[in-house]
Design an enzyme around this catalytic site. Structure first.
Site, PDB file in Angstrom:
ATOM      1  N   HIS A 243       0.796  -1.231   0.000  1.00 58.93           N
ATOM      2  CA  HIS A 243       0.000   0.000   0.000  1.00 58.93           C
ATOM      3  C   HIS A 243       0.837   1.295   0.000  1.00 58.93           C
ATOM      4  O   HIS A 243       0.825   2.053  -0.948  1.00 58.93           O
ATOM      5  CB  HIS A 243      -0.907   0.031   1.243  1.00 58.93           C
ATOM      6  CG  HIS A 243      -1.766  -1.175   1.425  1.00 58.93           C
ATOM      7  ND1 HIS A 243      -2.876  -1.463   0.646  1.00 58.93           N
ATOM      8  CD2 HIS A 243      -1.689  -2.182   2.323  1.00 58.93           C
ATOM      9  CE1 HIS A 243      -3.439  -2.580   1.070  1.00 58.93           C
ATOM     10  NE2 HIS A 243      -2.745  -3.041   2.074  1.00 58.93           N
TER      11      HIS A 243
HETATM   12  O1  RIB Z   1      -5.181  -0.291   4.662  1.00 66.67           O
HETATM   13  C1  RIB Z   1      -3.791  -0.210   4.473  1.00 66.67           C
HETATM   14  C2  RIB Z   1      -3.203   0.884   5.290  1.00 66.67           C
HETATM   15  O2  RIB Z   1      -3.418   0.615   6.676  1.00 66.67           O
HETATM   16  C3  RIB Z   1      -1.673   0.997   5.144  1.00 66.67           C
HETATM   17  O3  RIB Z   1      -1.280   2.330   5.343  1.00 66.67           O
HETATM   18  C4  RIB Z   1      -1.164   0.143   6.275  1.00 66.67           C
HETATM   19  O4  RIB Z   1       0.132   0.556   6.723  1.00 66.67           O
HETATM   20  C5  RIB Z   1      -2.182   0.459   7.347  1.00 66.67           C
HETATM   21  O5  RIB Z   1      -1.808   1.690   7.957  1.00 66.67           O
END
Ligand code: RIB
Ligand code: CA
Length: 313
Positions: A243
Site C-alpha cells: 500500500h
Molecule cells: O489499509 C492499508 C493501510 O493501513 C496501510 O497504510 C497500512 O500501513 C495500514 O496503515
C-alpha cells in the site's frame, strides 16, 4: 537537477510504511523535512519508535522524527497487530533506535513548517490515519492554502474495504479526521485499495530484495515475508498489496499511476459503513472534485523503482 521536493511523511509504521520511508530516504529528488508518527497499525509509542528504527536502517539517523496523535479525534483507537505483529515491524530483528525523538509535538511541527516554508512548496504524504493532518488544519486553518499537495494512502471504492466490508483501515480508524482532510480544499492525490491491490508482493518481486546482498535488501524481504502472509491467506493471492510505497512512488514517477479527478466524501455517521470513501466516479453528485483518485498502476515499474532505489542504501 531541480531543487528537491520538500515533503513531510505522516506515518504509522507498519511494514509497508517502512518501505515507503526507505524509498523516500533513498531518493535525492525528495527532501524529507520530517516524519510525523501517528497511532494506527500499532500504538503511538511503537509507531514513533519504528519510524526511528527505519531511519537508522536507512543509515540516516539525522532524519527528524516527531510523535503526534495518540488516538483518533473522536473514536477509540483500533490497531492492526494481527497484520503487522506485536511490534508493528515484525519480520526483521531491527535494533532499538539510538537516535532521539524530537521534543516538538508533530502537529505543531506540521503547522510551523507549512507557515514557514513558501506557500505551495511542501507536500504532505499521509500513510496512516489522518489524525495529525486534521489536528494541524483545525489548529491553524491558514495552513490549508499553503499545502502544495496531500498524497495519501487510504480509502477504497470499487475494491470496497479491508477492515470492514466498506472501509479501508486508515480511514476507518479516524473517519472524522479523514472528513476534515477531504473537505479542507487542499489538492489531494488518493491511493485507495483500488490501486494498491494491483501492487502485489509476489515471491519473484520479494526475492529481488532477498538477493540484493545489503542490510536494507534483506530487511525489506523479511518485512515483506511477514507482512504479506495475512493478505495472501485472506485473498488467496501470491503476495499481498504493498500500500504505502504507492504514495512515494507517485512523487518520483507519477506516470506509473492513472486515475480520475472526482469528489470523495467520507461516511462518518453510519456504524455499518463508517469510514467508507464514497467516490463520485461518474460525477453525478455535483459535489466538488476534491481528489485525484488513482485506480491503475504499472506494478512491474513500481517494484523496479523500489528495488533500484533501495539498492542505493
Ligand atoms: O489499509 C492499508 C493501510 O493501513 C496501510 O497504510 C497500512 O500501513 C495500514 O496503515
Ligand atoms: Ca500505514
Amino acid at each position: 537537477m531541480a531543487a528537491a521536493r520538500k515533503i513531510i511523511i505522516d506515518t504509522d509504521p507498519g511494514q509497508d510504511d517502512a518501505i515507503a520511508i526507505l524509498l523516500a530516504l533513498a531518493s535525492p529528488e525528495l527532501d524529507v523535512l520530517g516524519l510525523t508518527a501517528v497511532a494506527g497499525n500499532v500504538p503511538l509509542a511503537l509507531t514513533e519508535k519504528n519510524a526511528r528504527k527505519i531511519c537508522e536502517l536507512a543509515g540516516q539517523p539525522q532524519t527528524r522524527v516527531f510523535a503526534g496523535a495518540v488516538r483518533p479525534l473522536a473514536r477509540p483507537l483500533v490497531t492492526a497487530e494481527h497484520v503487522h505483529g506485536r511490534t508493528g515491524l515484525d519480520g526483521p530483528d531491527l535494533p532499538e533506535p539510538t537516535m532521539s525523538l524530537e521534543k516538538q509535538y508533530a502537529v505543531d511541527f506540521i503547522v510551523e513548517t507549512l507557515m514557514r516554508e513558501p506557500a505551495g512548496s511542501v507536500t504532505l504524504c499521509a500513510l496512516g490515519p489522518l489524525t495529525n493532518l486534521a489536528l494541524a488544519m483545525i489548529r491553524e486553518p491558514a495552513i490549508v492554502p499553503r499545502i502544495g499537495e496531500i498524497v495519501l494512502m487510504g480509502g477504497g471504492y470499487f475494491e470496497q474495504g479491508n477492515v470492514t466490508p466498506s472501509a479501508e483501515f486508515n480511514i476507518y480508524v479516524d473517519p472524522q479526521a479523514a472528513d476534515v482532510v477531504f473537505s479542507a480544499g487542499a489538492p489531494i492525490v488518493m491511493m485507495p485499495l483500488d490501486v494498491t491491490h494491483k501492487a502485489l508482493t509476489t515471491r519473484k518481486r520479494v526475492d529481488v530484495f532477498r538477493v540484493m546482498g545489503t542490510r536494507v535488501g534483506t530487511a525489506t524481504a523479511e518485512l515483506l515475508d511477514f507482512f504479506e502472509r495475512f493478505d495472501e491467506q485472506k485473498y488467496g493471492t501470491d503476495g499481498g498489496p504493498l500500500h504505502d510505497p504507492c504514495v512515494i512512488a507517485y512523487l518520483l514517477e507519477p506516470t506509473l499511476f492513472s486515475g480520475r479527478h472526482c469528489n470523495v466524501a467520507v461516511e462518518t455517521r453510519s456504524e455499518l459503513t463508517m469510514g467508507a470513501t464514497v467516490v463520485d466516479w461518474w460525477h453525478v453528485s455535483g459535489r466538488p472534485r476534491n481528489a485525484m483518485v488513482m485506480r491503475d498502476i504499472d506494478a512491474d515499474g513500481f517494484f523496479a523503482l523500489i528495488a533500484e532505489r533501495l539498492a542505493r542504501l
